[in-house]
Design an enzyme around this catalytic site. Structure first.
Site, PDB file in Angstrom:
ATOM      1  N   GLN A 215       0.839  -1.202   0.000  1.00  0.00           N
ATOM      2  CA  GLN A 215       0.000   0.000   0.000  1.00  0.00           C
ATOM      3  C   GLN A 215       0.871   1.248   0.000  1.00  0.00           C
ATOM      4  O   GLN A 215       1.652   1.461   0.928  1.00  0.00           O
ATOM      5  CB  GLN A 215      -0.900  -0.019   1.238  1.00  0.00           C
ATOM      6  CG  GLN A 215      -1.875   1.130   1.355  1.00  0.00           C
ATOM      7  CD  GLN A 215      -2.700   1.017   2.630  1.00  0.00           C
ATOM      8  OE1 GLN A 215      -2.155   0.877   3.718  1.00  0.00           O
ATOM      9  NE2 GLN A 215      -4.010   1.068   2.510  1.00  0.00           N
TER      10      GLN A 215
ATOM     11  N   SER B   2       4.617  -1.510   4.319  1.00  0.00           N
ATOM     12  CA  SER B   2       4.767  -2.906   4.734  1.00  0.00           C
ATOM     13  C   SER B   2       4.857  -3.827   3.520  1.00  0.00           C
ATOM     14  O   SER B   2       4.116  -3.660   2.544  1.00  0.00           O
ATOM     15  CB  SER B   2       3.579  -3.330   5.600  1.00  0.00           C
ATOM     16  OG  SER B   2       3.478  -2.537   6.753  1.00  0.00           O
TER      17      SER B   2
ATOM     18  N   GLU C 227     -10.242  -2.089   5.229  1.00  0.00           N
ATOM     19  CA  GLU C 227      -9.079  -2.439   6.045  1.00  0.00           C
ATOM     20  C   GLU C 227      -9.470  -2.917   7.432  1.00  0.00           C
ATOM     21  O   GLU C 227      -8.847  -3.812   7.992  1.00  0.00           O
ATOM     22  CB  GLU C 227      -8.136  -1.234   6.159  1.00  0.00           C
ATOM     23  CG  GLU C 227      -6.848  -1.551   6.892  1.00  0.00           C
ATOM     24  CD  GLU C 227      -5.827  -0.433   6.776  1.00  0.00           C
ATOM     25  OE1 GLU C 227      -4.637  -0.717   6.964  1.00  0.00           O
ATOM     26  OE2 GLU C 227      -6.202   0.712   6.492  1.00  0.00           O
TER      27      GLU C 227
ATOM     28  N   SER D  82      -3.790   7.272  13.446  1.00  0.00           N
ATOM     29  CA  SER D  82      -3.413   7.487  14.841  1.00  0.00           C
ATOM     30  C   SER D  82      -4.642   7.713  15.722  1.00  0.00           C
ATOM     31  O   SER D  82      -5.733   8.035  15.244  1.00  0.00           O
ATOM     32  CB  SER D  82      -2.480   8.702  14.951  1.00  0.00           C
ATOM     33  OG  SER D  82      -3.199   9.892  14.655  1.00  0.00           O
ATOM     34  N   ASN D  83      -4.440   7.560  17.042  1.00  0.00           N
ATOM     35  CA  ASN D  83      -5.541   7.797  17.979  1.00  0.00           C
ATOM     36  C   ASN D  83      -6.124   9.199  17.814  1.00  0.00           C
ATOM     37  O   ASN D  83      -7.342   9.393  17.913  1.00  0.00           O
ATOM     38  CB  ASN D  83      -5.047   7.622  19.421  1.00  0.00           C
ATOM     39  CG  ASN D  83      -5.097   6.172  19.868  1.00  0.00           C
ATOM     40  OD1 ASN D  83      -5.319   5.264  19.068  1.00  0.00           O
ATOM     41  ND2 ASN D  83      -4.875   5.950  21.152  1.00  0.00           N
TER      42      ASN D  83
END
Length: 392
Positions: A126, A171, A254, A371-372
């Site tokens: 990706q 990744s 996802e 992210s959070n």
């Protein structure tokens, strides 16, 4: 369609019959932070799964899948996790790009790429994140320009995209053959406008892949540099300039039903940590016991939420799920370090090695995949209707 419980029993029996011999050695391998483990052997296992019709379960039958429901897929992931089966190597193809092509791709793109995702002969990565963008996915600086002769033959003639820029935290790029890339294709465009979703071959002179060394000593992520890299004009998914919509569509795939299987793995980690606490004597500490109980309660809450929402589509539910599991797993890593005591300060420590790796990688759980802070903003603005965050 086969009943869910019948399908669950079929999967359980197949795994018991097939996760043996050389494949038995793969149990528990792979997953976040451990993608490098026995990669080619896990690819062979993944191809074995595919031959048995146990991949791409939710894809429509006409595209090679089994057209199974969410409940069937949940059953598969739960049984797969209970069997401690190795993590699959084609996550990006099976669960992200495949559904994206089915939803947004042309018949030609579907015919060309879906069969090779199904049989695990082509792997994907990706190309979203960029080094100067942080968690701001729309801040894309990678560019793609359509060049060549549009009149030579056919709709696109001899045209092709020329791509320049850099992606990071990619990744599996060093194992993949293809990358789905979000690039800016309209000069002068800003933010979400002017982006396109391109399918780019990685085995070409204009692509350089550099592994990134992690805290654990492994290299699961990569930097990917595009220097006049090329891809065919017809390998844009959706319309040129409509890449943001397609990219957001990919992200909805996802965070899917695999979350419930993930929670089975988390339950195993929690159980193993309780046993470790008993062996080390840390379980005698009332604070450690309390934290382990709180962790177990959080795990049950996550599972209840996932089961309650798996058949419901409403804004924000995936964001809530991501917040829950990311925070839970990071806390488990912190408990694991305290259970080890001083022994947790060294990486090469036999029995404790897996817990140190879990702790180090869990620090990233609240960052990757959104992210959070991003998750909370989305929930606040799109679900609760609160005012948008003031930008400095």
């Amino acid at each position: 369609m086969i009943e869910v419980q019948e399908f669950r029993a079929e999967v359980r029996q197949w795994l018991a019959d097939n996760l043996v011999g050389d494949f038995a050695a793969l149990k528990g391998l792979g997953g976040p932070g451990r993608e490098h483990e026995a990669f080619e052997e896990r690819r062979a296992w993944n191809q074995h799964l595919a031959a048995a019709g146990l991949t791409c379960l939710g894809w429509p039958v006409e595209h090679g899948g089994r057209g199974l429901s969410v409940a069937h897929r949940v059953a598969f992931y739960e049984e797969y996790a209970r069997a401690n089966a190795p993590d699959k190597v084609n996550h990006f193809g099976e669960e992200l790009l495949g559904p994206t092509l089915i939803e947004y791709g042309t018949p030609e793109q579907q015919k060309r790429f879906l069969p090779k995702i199904l049989d695990v002969t082509e792997l994907w990565c990706q190309g979203y994140s960029e080094p100067n963008a942080g968690s701001d996915l729309a801040n894309v600086s990678t560019t793609a320009e359509l060049v060549g002769d549009a009149e030579a033959s056919g709709a696109t003639g001899n045209q092709y995209w020329v791509i320049n820029g850099q992606k990071v935290w990619t990744s599996l790029a060093h194992w993949a053959q293809w990358c789905f890339v979000v690039a800016r294709t309209e000069k002068g465009s800003k933010r979400h406008a002017g982006l396109s979703y391109l399918l780019v071959p990685l085995d070409q002179p204009g692509v350089e892949i550099r592994p990134i060394n992690q805290l654990t000593g492994d290299s699961e992520f990569n930097e990917v540099f595009f220097d006049d890299a090329r891809t065919e004009a017809g390998l844009v998914v959706g319309q040129p300039g409509d890449g943001w919509r397609v990219a957001m569509g990919t992200l909805t795939f996802e965070r899917g039903v695999s979350t419930l299987g993930q929670q089975i793995r988390y339950a195993r980690e929690h159980s193993n940590l309780v046993e470790l606490a008993k062996r080390t004597g840390a379980a005698d500490d009332p604070l450690i016991r309390e934290r382990l109980v709180q962790s177990w309660t959080g795990l049950q809450a996550m599972r209840s939420y996932a089961l309650a929402t798996m058949d419901v589509e409403q804004p924000g539910q995936d964001n809530v799920s991501k917040l829950l599991w990311a925070n839970w797993h990071r806390e488990l890593g912190e408990i694991a370090m305290d259970v080890q005591g001083m022994a947790g300060l060294t990486l090469e420590n036999g029995e404790f090695d897996e817990w140190q790796r879990l702790y180090l990688f869990s620090r990233a759980d609240t960052i990757y995949g959104g992210s959070n802070e991003i998750q909370r903003n989305i929930i606040a603005e799109r679900v609760l209707g609160l005012p948008r965050e003031v930008k400095g």
